[in-house]
Design an enzyme around this catalytic site. Structure first.
Site, short mmCIF file in Angstrom:
data_model
loop_
_atom_site.label_atom_id
_atom_site.label_comp_id
_atom_site.label_asym_id
_atom_site.label_seq_id
_atom_site.Cartn_x
_atom_site.Cartn_y
_atom_site.Cartn_z
N ASN A 26 4.84 -1.54 12.59
CA ASN A 26 3.88 -1.98 11.57
C ASN A 26 4.56 -2.02 10.21
OD1 ASN A 26 1.60 -2.73 10.23
ND2 ASN A 26 0.39 -0.90 10.74
N GLU A 57 0.85 -1.19 0.00
CA GLU A 57 0.00 0.00 0.00
C GLU A 57 0.89 1.24 0.00
OE1 GLU A 57 -2.12 0.49 3.86
OE2 GLU A 57 -1.28 -1.48 4.31
N LYS A 71 -5.94 -8.01 21.85
CA LYS A 71 -7.32 -7.57 22.11
C LYS A 71 -8.31 -8.46 21.36
CE LYS A 71 -6.36 -2.64 22.53
NZ LYS A 71 -6.87 -1.31 22.29
N THR A 79 2.83 3.83 15.80
CA THR A 79 2.53 2.57 15.11
C THR A 79 3.07 2.58 13.68
OG1 THR A 79 0.32 3.35 14.42
CG2 THR A 79 0.46 2.19 16.52
N HIS A 134 -2.57 -10.12 12.06
CA HIS A 134 -2.01 -8.90 11.50
C HIS A 134 -1.72 -8.00 12.70
CE1 HIS A 134 -1.38 -5.13 9.62
NE2 HIS A 134 -2.51 -4.62 10.08
N SER A 162 -7.43 -2.54 6.26
CA SER A 162 -8.40 -1.47 6.45
C SER A 162 -9.10 -1.12 5.15
CB SER A 162 -7.70 -0.21 6.97
OG SER A 162 -7.31 -0.39 8.30
N CYS A 203 -3.50 -3.63 4.27
CA CYS A 203 -2.62 -4.67 4.82
C CYS A 203 -3.03 -6.08 4.41
CB CYS A 203 -2.57 -4.57 6.33
SG CYS A 203 -2.11 -2.93 6.88
N SER A 256 -10.75 2.08 13.51
CA SER A 256 -9.91 1.00 12.96
C SER A 256 -9.76 -0.14 13.96
CB SER A 256 -8.55 1.54 12.51
OG SER A 256 -7.73 1.87 13.61
N1 CAA Z 1 0.62 2.83 30.80
C1 CAA Z 1 0.07 1.76 30.21
N2 CAA Z 1 -0.90 1.85 29.25
C2 CAA Z 1 -1.29 3.08 28.88
C3 CAA Z 1 -0.75 4.25 29.44
C4 CAA Z 1 0.25 4.09 30.45
N3 CAA Z 1 0.81 5.15 31.04
N4 CAA Z 1 -1.34 5.31 28.85
C5 CAA Z 1 -2.23 4.83 27.96
N5 CAA Z 1 -2.19 3.48 27.96
C6 CAA Z 1 -2.96 2.54 27.15
C7 CAA Z 1 -4.41 2.92 26.97
O1 CAA Z 1 -5.18 2.55 28.10
C8 CAA Z 1 -4.78 2.13 25.75
O2 CAA Z 1 -4.98 0.77 26.09
P1 CAA Z 1 -6.28 -0.02 25.55
O3 CAA Z 1 -6.30 0.18 24.07
O4 CAA Z 1 -6.03 -1.40 25.98
O5 CAA Z 1 -7.44 0.64 26.20
C9 CAA Z 1 -3.48 2.17 24.91
O6 CAA Z 1 -2.45 2.58 25.82
C10 CAA Z 1 -3.54 3.15 23.76
O7 CAA Z 1 -4.01 4.37 24.27
P2 CAA Z 1 -5.02 5.28 23.43
O8 CAA Z 1 -6.15 4.46 22.91
O9 CAA Z 1 -5.32 6.48 24.23
O10 CAA Z 1 -4.04 5.63 22.24
P3 CAA Z 1 -4.22 6.66 21.09
O11 CAA Z 1 -5.58 7.27 21.08
O12 CAA Z 1 -3.05 7.56 21.16
O13 CAA Z 1 -4.10 5.80 19.74
C11 CAA Z 1 -4.04 4.08 18.15
C12 CAA Z 1 -3.79 4.45 19.61
C13 CAA Z 1 -5.52 4.24 17.82
C14 CAA Z 1 -3.63 2.65 17.92
C15 CAA Z 1 -3.19 5.03 17.23
O14 CAA Z 1 -1.83 4.82 17.46
C16 CAA Z 1 -3.49 4.86 15.76
O15 CAA Z 1 -4.40 5.48 15.23
N6 CAA Z 1 -2.69 4.00 15.05
C17 CAA Z 1 -2.88 3.74 13.63
C18 CAA Z 1 -4.12 2.90 13.35
C19 CAA Z 1 -3.98 1.45 13.77
O16 CAA Z 1 -2.92 0.91 13.95
N7 CAA Z 1 -5.15 0.78 13.92
C20 CAA Z 1 -5.17 -0.63 14.23
C21 CAA Z 1 -6.30 -1.36 13.55
S1 CAA Z 1 -6.32 -1.00 11.81
C22 CAA Z 1 -5.21 -2.08 11.11
O17 CAA Z 1 -4.86 -3.04 11.67
C23 CAA Z 1 -4.70 -1.75 9.73
C24 CAA Z 1 -3.36 -1.11 9.85
O18 CAA Z 1 -2.33 -1.79 9.82
C25 CAA Z 1 -3.29 0.33 9.97
#
Ligand code: CAA
Length: 390
Positions: free
Chosen positions: A275, A79, A242, A152, A233, A308, A111, A201
């Site tokens: 990733n 991609e 999860k 990521t 993945h 995605s 992906c 996502s």
């Molecule tokens: N100690 C331990 N854990 C902590 C922490 C701390 N001090 N602070 C936060 N965390 C935890 C949170 O509780 C959360 O855990 P859970 O998900 O288990 O609840 C985790 O850290 C992440 O925190 P947030 O959800 O607040 O993180 P964020 O809003 O900054 O974003 C994300 C996380 C959505 C993955 C972001 O990095 C993102 O958008 N990434 C790109 C998209 C992606 O990877 N999506 C995955 C599915 S899509 C896919 O698989 C296709 C692909 O390859 C893209």
């Protein structure tokens, strides 16, 4: 006929940034990245690598002369390709010196691309049992400096040889798949960075998994107890966990213990690479096979692919007798352990070094890139490559 994965190669660039240090620089608690997201190191791609060179480097060290004779189809899942017309597969076909009586194409669905390539390869081998297909999954994940997806990112490629009577994993016939139009992650043609709705996502990744898992069980009659491990993945290593947790209650305590323990092993390479989009599922499979030395031949491994946009698929494979003899453990361990750490400032600098998009000519110095195959520049709108071994 038994068809499946005969060999797996892997390549990642020689640079990485430490996630603890990235978190500090972003004023975020390091545990969010290392525990909450589950990433320890993130591969950084220098400007002298692109999706083509990463894939070519991944394939380079696993192909022998017989493979080169038999490969008559190159399928490149990506991609983050380099051209809207010419496939990345043609470049790799040339760089590897494969014979001309071959097909070469690029496949795109986020992906999921490499998985689509594998399924297509199975059909090709069924019709042409003496041939082999080279399936590549190669990407550089870019969300942007200081962006929500920054932790990521990553870069790397896998190369899979698909053949009859494969030495590693026979792919079983049953498979469950799903397509739904979702705007969870996309990259318009004018952008070199992805757009993402992070929460959506995550939700879709899990709901697609639950749907294809239910469909798979209904089709195959198999249950959790029939699996030695499930590989996912892995956009980041917490994501697969999860999804796995949502089905844990279907099994006994022993099933739970086995699947969670094997999940830990299967994320080993991903947590220090990041990733790699299309290759991520197969990097997880590689971690499991290379880092766990007591998985018995005959064990069934589940594979969950998610791209995605979205397409998801659950399919399975059976480990073959003596599969460990056909892995490249030492090569991959050395590749990962000999990388150089860069500071956050250096990473930011490298991130901003991109090839011109205005048609200007550029020549790159590849002396500092230890990869065998590198990008050397652009001339007359054509990317230039070198295979230092030629
Ligand atoms: N100690 C331990 N854990 C902590 C922490 C701390 N001090 N602070 C936060 N965390 C935890 C949170 O509780 C959360 O855990 P859970 O998900 O288990 O609840 C985790 O850290 C992440 O925190 P947030 O959800 O607040 O993180 P964020 O809003 O900054 O974003 C994300 C996380 C959505 C993955 C972001 O990095 C993102 O958008 N990434 C790109 C998209 C992606 O990877 N999506 C995955 C599915 S899509 C896919 O698989 C296709 C692909 O390859 C893209």
């Amino acid at each position: 006929m038994k068809i499946g994965i005969d060999k797996i190669g892997f390549y990642t660039p020689h640079l990485y940034v430490d996630m603890n240090k990235l978190a500090v620089a972003r004023d975020i608690e390091p545990e969010k990245f290392t525990i909450g997201i589950g990433q320890e190191k993130m591969a950084i791609s220098p400007v002298t690598q692109d999706a083509v060179t990463l894939a070519a480097n991944a394939a380079l060290n696993i192909l022998d002369e017989q493979d080169k004779e038999q490969i008559d189809f190159v399928i490149f899942g990506t991609e983050t390709g380099i051209d809207n017309s010419k496939s990345a597969a043609v470049y790799v076909h040339h760089l590897l010196g494969l014979h001309p009586q071959a097909r070469a194409i690029e496949v795109k669905q986020a992906c999921y691309g490499a998985t689509a390539g594998i399924q297509m390869a199975k059909g090709h081998i069924a019709l042409n049992p003496d041939s082999k297909v080279l399936v590549l999954g190669s990407d550089i994940a870019r969300y942007g400096l200081n962006s929500s997806g920054e932790a990521t990112q990553g870069a790397g490629a896998v190369a899979l040889v698909i053949s009859a009577d494969p030495k590693l994993l026979v792919l079983e016939d049953q498979s469950a798949y799903l397509t739904e139009d979702v705007m969870d992650f996309w990259r318009p043609v004018y952008s070199d960075k992805a757009y993402v709705d992070g929460k959506l996502s995550n939700e879709k990744y899990i709901s697609f998994f639950n749907t294809v898992w239910e469909q798979y069980k209904a089709k195959s009659g198999l249950e959790l107890k029939d699996f030695a491990a499930i590989c996912y993945h892995l956009p980041y290593t917490k994501m697969g966990l999860k999804a796995l947790r949502t089905i844990m209650d279907e099994g006994t305590e022993a099933d739970k213990e086995r699947l969670l323990a094997n999940y830990e092993v299967s994320k080993g390479y991903n947590k220090i690479v990041g990733n790699i989009y299309t290759g991520s599922l197969y990097l997880s499979l590689l971690s499991l096979l290379e880092q766990k030395d007591d998985l018995a031949a005959g064990s069934r491994i589940g594979l969950y692919s998610y791209g995605s946009g979205s397409v998801g698929e659950f399919f399975t494979g059976i480990l073959q007798e003596d599969y460990r003899k056909h892995l490249h453990v030492e090569q991959h361990t050395t590749l990962l352990s000999s990388r150089t750490e860069v500071t956050v400032a250096e990473y930011e600098d490298i991130f901003e070094q991109t090839l011109p998009i205005d048609g200007s000519t550029v020549e790159l110095n590849v002396d500092n890139d230890p990869a065998t195959i590198c990008v050397t520049g652009i001339t007359d709108h054509m990317r230039q490559y070198v295979n230092k071994a030629d």
